[in-house]
Design a protein around this motif. Structure first.
Motif, PDB file in Angstrom:
ATOM      1  N   LEU A  67      -4.004 125.579  10.333  1.00 13.98           N
ATOM      2  CA  LEU A  67      -3.888 126.292   9.065  1.00 13.98           C
ATOM      3  C   LEU A  67      -3.340 125.417   7.954  1.00 13.98           C
ATOM      4  N   ASN A  68      -2.661 124.324   8.336  1.00  5.53           N
ATOM      5  CA  ASN A  68      -2.051 123.476   7.314  1.00  5.53           C
ATOM      6  C   ASN A  68      -2.932 122.299   6.901  1.00  5.53           C
ATOM      7  N   ARG A  69      -4.233 122.441   7.156  1.00  3.25           N
ATOM      8  CA  ARG A  69      -5.177 121.400   6.726  1.00  3.25           C
ATOM      9  C   ARG A  69      -6.368 122.029   6.016  1.00  3.25           C
ATOM     10  N   TYR A 225     -13.140 114.834   3.235  1.00  3.46           N
ATOM     11  CA  TYR A 225     -11.709 114.531   3.245  1.00  3.46           C
ATOM     12  C   TYR A 225     -10.962 115.642   3.985  1.00  3.46           C
ATOM     13  N   SER A 226     -10.030 115.249   4.828  1.00  7.05           N
ATOM     14  CA  SER A 226      -9.091 116.201   5.437  1.00  7.05           C
ATOM     15  C   SER A 226      -7.788 116.096   4.655  1.00  7.05           C
ATOM     16  N   VAL A 227      -7.252 117.241   4.283  1.00 10.42           N
ATOM     17  CA  VAL A 227      -6.081 117.269   3.400  1.00 10.42           C
ATOM     18  C   VAL A 227      -4.965 118.069   4.054  1.00 10.42           C
ATOM     19  N   GLY A 228      -3.807 117.435   4.252  1.00  5.11           N
ATOM     20  CA  GLY A 228      -2.638 118.144   4.744  1.00  5.11           C
ATOM     21  C   GLY A 228      -1.923 118.820   3.592  1.00  5.11           C
ATOM     22  N   ILE A 229      -1.475 120.060   3.822  1.00  9.52           N
ATOM     23  CA  ILE A 229      -0.788 120.788   2.748  1.00  9.52           C
ATOM     24  C   ILE A 229       0.594 121.236   3.223  1.00  9.52           C
ATOM     25  N   ASP A 230       1.483 121.488   2.259  1.00 11.96           N
ATOM     26  CA  ASP A 230       2.874 121.811   2.595  1.00 11.96           C
ATOM     27  C   ASP A 230       3.050 123.201   3.178  1.00 11.96           C
ATOM     28  N   ASN A 231       2.162 124.134   2.804  1.00 16.40           N
ATOM     29  CA  ASN A 231       2.307 125.515   3.262  1.00 16.40           C
ATOM     30  C   ASN A 231       0.927 126.183   3.285  1.00 16.40           C
ATOM     31  N   PRO A 232       0.544 126.800   4.405  1.00 21.82           N
ATOM     32  CA  PRO A 232      -0.768 127.457   4.467  1.00 21.82           C
ATOM     33  C   PRO A 232      -0.971 128.517   3.392  1.00 21.82           C
ATOM     34  N   SER A 233       0.123 129.118   2.916  1.00 23.30           N
ATOM     35  CA  SER A 233      -0.012 130.152   1.890  1.00 23.30           C
ATOM     36  C   SER A 233      -0.439 129.572   0.540  1.00 23.30           C
ATOM     37  N   HIS A 234      -0.331 128.246   0.388  1.00 23.34           N
ATOM     38  CA  HIS A 234      -0.733 127.595  -0.864  1.00 23.34           C
ATOM     39  C   HIS A 234      -2.179 127.098  -0.813  1.00 23.34           C
ATOM     40  N   ALA A 235      -2.880 127.407   0.261  1.00 24.51           N
ATOM     41  CA  ALA A 235      -4.213 126.851   0.476  1.00 24.51           C
ATOM     42  C   ALA A 235      -5.180 127.170  -0.667  1.00 24.51           C
ATOM     43  N   THR A 236      -5.184 128.407  -1.115  1.00 24.85           N
ATOM     44  CA  THR A 236      -6.117 128.823  -2.173  1.00 24.85           C
ATOM     45  C   THR A 236      -5.862 128.071  -3.466  1.00 24.85           C
ATOM     46  N   ALA A 237      -4.590 127.977  -3.868  1.00 26.32           N
ATOM     47  CA  ALA A 237      -4.245 127.302  -5.124  1.00 26.32           C
ATOM     48  C   ALA A 237      -4.548 125.810  -5.047  1.00 26.32           C
ATOM     49  N   ILE A 238      -4.231 125.191  -3.922  1.00 23.47           N
ATOM     50  CA  ILE A 238      -4.480 123.750  -3.776  1.00 23.47           C
ATOM     51  C   ILE A 238      -5.981 123.477  -3.751  1.00 23.47           C
ATOM     52  N   SER A 239      -6.749 124.341  -3.084  1.00 21.40           N
ATOM     53  CA  SER A 239      -8.211 124.183  -3.041  1.00 21.40           C
ATOM     54  C   SER A 239      -8.797 124.223  -4.446  1.00 21.40           C
ATOM     55  N   ALA A 240      -8.343 125.182  -5.230  1.00 25.24           N
ATOM     56  CA  ALA A 240      -8.853 125.313  -6.604  1.00 25.24           C
ATOM     57  C   ALA A 240      -8.486 124.098  -7.446  1.00 25.24           C
ATOM     58  N   HIS A 251     -20.337 114.150  -8.294  1.00 21.73           N
ATOM     59  CA  HIS A 251     -20.088 114.561  -6.903  1.00 21.73           C
ATOM     60  C   HIS A 251     -19.048 115.680  -6.897  1.00 21.73           C
ATOM     61  N   GLU A 252     -19.505 116.872  -7.251  1.00 18.74           N
ATOM     62  CA  GLU A 252     -18.602 118.023  -7.246  1.00 18.74           C
ATOM     63  C   GLU A 252     -18.221 118.380  -5.804  1.00 18.74           C
ATOM     64  N   THR A 253     -17.072 119.028  -5.665  1.00 19.37           N
ATOM     65  CA  THR A 253     -16.538 119.309  -4.329  1.00 19.37           C
ATOM     66  C   THR A 253     -16.383 120.807  -4.072  1.00 19.37           C
ATOM     67  N   LYS A 254     -16.282 121.105  -2.805  1.00 22.72           N
ATOM     68  CA  LYS A 254     -15.972 122.461  -2.348  1.00 22.72           C
ATOM     69  C   LYS A 254     -14.894 122.331  -1.272  1.00 22.72           C
ATOM     70  N   THR A 255     -13.721 122.844  -1.553  1.00 25.58           N
ATOM     71  CA  THR A 255     -12.597 122.722  -0.626  1.00 25.58           C
ATOM     72  C   THR A 255     -12.437 124.012   0.160  1.00 25.58           C
ATOM     73  N   VAL A 256     -12.408 123.885   1.475  1.00 29.33           N
ATOM     74  CA  VAL A 256     -12.333 125.048   2.363  1.00 29.33           C
ATOM     75  C   VAL A 256     -11.252 124.794   3.407  1.00 29.33           C
ATOM     76  N   THR A 257     -10.902 125.834   4.141  1.00 28.31           N
ATOM     77  CA  THR A 257      -9.955 125.658   5.235  1.00 28.31           C
ATOM     78  C   THR A 257     -10.636 124.911   6.381  1.00 28.31           C
ATOM     79  N   GLU A 258      -9.832 124.342   7.256  1.00 24.67           N
ATOM     80  CA  GLU A 258     -10.403 123.604   8.381  1.00 24.67           C
ATOM     81  C   GLU A 258     -11.247 124.518   9.273  1.00 24.67           C
ATOM     82  N   LYS A 259     -10.845 125.779   9.385  1.00 26.04           N
ATOM     83  CA  LYS A 259     -11.605 126.728  10.198  1.00 26.04           C
ATOM     84  C   LYS A 259     -12.983 126.969   9.604  1.00 26.04           C
ATOM     85  N   GLU A 260     -13.046 127.159   8.278  1.00 26.20           N
ATOM     86  CA  GLU A 260     -14.336 127.383   7.624  1.00 26.20           C
ATOM     87  C   GLU A 260     -15.231 126.147   7.760  1.00 26.20           C
TER      88      GLU A 260
END
Length: 397
Positions: A67-69, A225-240, A251-260
């Motif tokens: 969840l933290n990636r 890219y795999s990105v480590g984040i400080d808190n899973p609850s911040h995933a949406t904001a960091i992705s945006a 080269h536009e990007t789409k950031t998703v959770t590791e599960k997706e």
């Protein structure tokens, strides 16, 4: 204990044992027909076990996502390459604790059926972001310093007998070298383990510096890219925030959770769960008619015999129990052998489907379905003989 006595499964087991000689006589009356029916059911449950095991293997990969990636991929397609220069920009986004990239190599060993799940990575940033990969520091250092180095999972090493120091030839289905060939050679400098999920030990990691230098196209680009984040609850904001960095770029990007991302990666091979459900639905639908027809034909041929049994004192419930027990014996034995064969087959299929096994839940579900199949196919002819008029049956009417 009193409640257990009347449990449906206990009752059915008692009926099978009590009427076993008569049940056995019914099953062996037409030996070829019974054998063919048994084989059909066995093959159906073998297929059921194999497909469910493969589906479970893919599901474990999705459920094991952290969840933290996050994963940053191309906006249009996950196969779109991204510039390696994006790493520094992503690392400066608030809440990001680490950034690593990887590229799908698409390799196989000797035969296209021997898929090697291989990835080009930067060892200095990739492995710290994936602490579940256990590898010794000296082996990791060798991967960093050796130009043509690779590290492999323990399962992969055991499967092909590879060891540290071996040079292994891998052919890529995607990447050609500058000389126009797709033949690559890597020196094994380390063997890693993934105790949380042994199926991940089917992977190979190679040094991206060598990969990027030697390939003939898309130099300076990476797969994701795999990105480590400080808190899973911040995933949406960091992705945006990450996607906003590269909005309207080439080269536009789409950031998703590791599960997706894992789910999308698996779906490149097809919707495994849907395929499994479709195949098994068709198989068992056909099996239902096959087994039902066999049971009805078998009972119809023995109508006078059931009439004699009722004449000598067997109750309606007793003859019904015999027919049901006959169906249970046929389906449960076939299901047991079919599921056992599926469990035994998985080790030999590791080179094709990776690490897979028959989940215990599938075994339970399989036997449950075998019981249901027996009841559905045996109840109709069973109720017919239970309601049998003795005089009419003996008179051939």
């Amino acid at each position: 204990m009193r409640l257990l006595k009347y449990h449906p499964l206990v009752w059915m087991a008692r009926m099978v044992m009590k009427y076993f000689p008569l049940v056995w006589a019914g099953l062996t009356r037409k030996k070829l027909r019974s054998a063919l029916t048994l084989a059909s059911i066995l093959i159906a449950f073998l297929l059921f076990g194999l497909l469910q095991g493969v589906d479970a293997a893919f599901t474990r990969g999705v459920d094991g996502a952290h969840l933290n990636r996050l994963v940053v991929q191309g906006k249009v397609s996950m196969t779109d390459q991204l510039p390696v220069a994006y790493r520094d920009q992503i690392s400066r986004v608030p809440g990001v604790t680490g950034v690593a990239f990887a590229s799908w190599f698409g390799g196989y060993y000797q035969d296209p059926k021997n898929n090697i799940f291989s990835f080009a990575v930067d060892p200095t940033t990739y492995f710290p972001l994936f602490p579940e990969i256990k590898i010794s520091p000296d082996q990791l250092q060798a991967l960093e310093k050796t130009r043509t180095a690779a590290v492999i999972g323990k399962k992969l090493a055991d499967q092909y007998g590879w060891k540290i120091g071996d040079t292994i030839p891998i052919k890529s289905t995607i990447w050609t070298k500058s000389d126009g060939t797709a033949d690559w050679q890597f020196e094994v400098v380390g063997i890693f383990e993934t105790p949380e999920d042994r199926s991940q030990e089917q992977r190979l990691f190679l040094n991206n510096d060598y990969f990027d230098e030697a390939r003939s196209f898309n130099k300076g680009m990476v797969g994701w890219y795999s990105v480590g984040i400080d808190n899973p609850s911040h995933a949406t904001a960091i992705s945006a925030a990450i996607d906003q960095l590269f909005a309207n770029s080439d080269h536009e990007t789409k950031t998703v959770t590791e599960k997706e991302f894992t789910q999308s990666f698996i779906k490149q091979f097809g919707d495994v769960s849907f395929i499994v459900r479709s195949i098994m639905g068709a198989v068992f639908f056909t099996l239902l008619f096959l087994t039902g027809n066999t049971m009805m034909q078998s009972v119809r041929e023995r109508i006078p015999e059931f009439a004699i049994l009722k004449t000598v004192g067997y109750s309606d419930a007793a003859v019904l129990a015999m027919v049901v027990a006959e169906g249970l014996a046929l389906t449960l034995v076939a299901a047991a052998f079919g599921l056992a064969a599926a469990a035994a087959a998985f080790p030999s299929l590791e080179g094709v489907v990776g690490v897979a096994r028959l989940p215990s839940s599938v075994v339970g579900f399989g036997f449950g379905f075998a019981i249901l199949l027996a009841l559905v196919t045996a109840l109709v002819p069973g109720l017919r003989v239970a309601r049998l008029n003795i005089v009419d049956a003996l008179g051939g009417r």
